[in-house]
Write an enzyme that holds these catalytic residues in place. Sequence first.
Site, PDB file in Angstrom:
ATOM      1  N   GLU A  94      82.768  16.608 102.767  1.00 46.71           N
ATOM      2  CA  GLU A  94      81.307  16.643 103.019  1.00 46.71           C
ATOM      3  C   GLU A  94      80.709  15.414 103.718  1.00 46.71           C
ATOM      4  OE1 GLU A  94      78.676  18.166  99.971  1.00 46.71           O
ATOM      5  OE2 GLU A  94      80.172  19.572  99.238  1.00 46.71           O
ATOM      6  N   CYS A 100      78.951  16.373  87.858  1.00 47.97           N
ATOM      7  CA  CYS A 100      79.176  16.150  89.220  1.00 47.97           C
ATOM      8  C   CYS A 100      80.223  17.198  89.766  1.00 47.97           C
ATOM      9  CB  CYS A 100      79.864  14.942  89.662  1.00 47.97           C
ATOM     10  SG  CYS A 100      80.324  14.786  91.457  1.00 47.97           S
ATOM     11  N   GLY A 111      84.019  11.488  95.993  1.00 47.01           N
ATOM     12  CA  GLY A 111      85.118  10.518  95.900  1.00 47.01           C
ATOM     13  C   GLY A 111      84.616   9.254  95.300  1.00 47.01           C
ATOM     14  N   GLU A 112      85.292   8.234  94.734  1.00 45.41           N
ATOM     15  CA  GLU A 112      84.956   7.081  94.086  1.00 45.41           C
ATOM     16  C   GLU A 112      85.748   6.080  94.960  1.00 45.41           C
ATOM     17  OE1 GLU A 112      84.044   3.473  92.995  1.00 45.41           O
ATOM     18  OE2 GLU A 112      82.850   5.035  91.764  1.00 45.41           O
ATOM     19  N   SER A 158      76.402   2.986  90.224  1.00 43.16           N
ATOM     20  CA  SER A 158      75.847   3.997  89.650  1.00 43.16           C
ATOM     21  C   SER A 158      75.774   3.728  88.130  1.00 43.16           C
ATOM     22  CB  SER A 158      76.816   5.114  89.726  1.00 43.16           C
ATOM     23  OG  SER A 158      76.965   5.547  91.034  1.00 43.16           O
ATOM     24  N   ASN A 192      70.511  17.586  90.768  1.00 37.75           N
ATOM     25  CA  ASN A 192      70.607  19.064  91.801  1.00 37.75           C
ATOM     26  C   ASN A 192      71.054  20.027  90.474  1.00 37.75           C
ATOM     27  OD1 ASN A 192      69.359  18.951  94.411  1.00 37.75           O
ATOM     28  ND2 ASN A 192      71.104  17.207  94.690  1.00 37.75           N
ATOM     29  N   CYS A 212      76.555  16.437  95.454  1.00 34.75           N
ATOM     30  CA  CYS A 212      77.818  15.970  95.814  1.00 34.75           C
ATOM     31  C   CYS A 212      78.914  17.069  95.749  1.00 34.75           C
ATOM     32  CB  CYS A 212      78.383  14.684  95.562  1.00 34.75           C
ATOM     33  SG  CYS A 212      79.650  14.282  95.765  1.00 34.75           S
TER      34      CYS A 212
END
Length: 347
Positions: free
Chosen positions: A89, A113, A151-152, A204, A280, A323
């Site tokens: 995305e 997530c 992803g990180e 984060s 979300n 995400c």
Amino acid sequence: MRIDDLTQRLRALGAKPAHEQRVLRAWVQRSSMDNRRQAAKDFLPLALREALPALTAELEGLARLRSQHPGEDGSARLLVELADGQTVESVLLLRDGLCVSTQLGCAVGCVFCMTGREGLLRQLGSAEIVAQVVLARSLRPVKKVVFMGMGEPAHNLDNVLEAIDLLGTAGGIGHKNLVFSTVGDYRVFERLPRQRVKPALALSLHTTRADLRAQLLPRAPQIAPQELVELGERYARSTGYPIQYQWTLIEGVNDSPEEMDGIVRLLRGKYALMNLIPYNSVPELEFRRPGREAAVALAAYLHRHGVLAKLRQSAGQDVEGGCGQLRARVVKMDRRPRTARATPPTA
């Protein structure tokens, strides 16, 4: 594909540094290889010119638009298909911004997530990361890139830093408009200050409690919130960019008065901005977003106590805004067994 692999191929075709820059700039900025002084045919080596059509087609195939989902807020969530058929995305943001993915899946396993539910499937190459920007520029101008998608970034550091370097040079994007987002990793604080292109940094945080952070981010490096803020402050002072702290507001989890007081203790007087992002909600997970009035009150409380805070909404919230949610829905649909069409009866 990595940017380094691409430059090696260009050199094998006789490209000098000036030729490389011409080709890379044309790709990343979606511009002509001709300039006012010299046409490409009079400047690039013959072998390179002959290879360009196939190379251009290969670069275009790194990231293709599978679907676009406009949001009511003016953003648009993009489902991007990679050359191997996998999807990630990207999100077109307001004010010429773009959020890109750096991995297919994620190993951090944040419990709230969707991306982390699959685990890490594979890394994205630096050229695949940049290709998301190139694709987005075919739809809108892009002047800011945030590495906050799937992803990180710290777990794919070489590829992400390579992409940042190209975007901050040939890509024409200001260094402070490249935002590296991470849960926190010592390698990030070691390597970012040494880069030619030093991006802004988003950390984060999500909680001021080390025990709760370990529960919410089970496979993130165990850096205590206070130490994470100290590391961030050092980078902020060295670059002149404030740290953006990310805090996903989850009802009943990290929206208490005690947590807000913890933020004040950690961030008051720091070169920092706190982004409060209401969660979300998704049917697959039990977490819920707090009410709008409650979220506004929390941001106001931080302001009153000396912490610069903004209440943000996830872009494209009305179109699978969290995400990984859009990709998860599409993958689920693709896995659904297909019903054979009924054959009409013959007369």
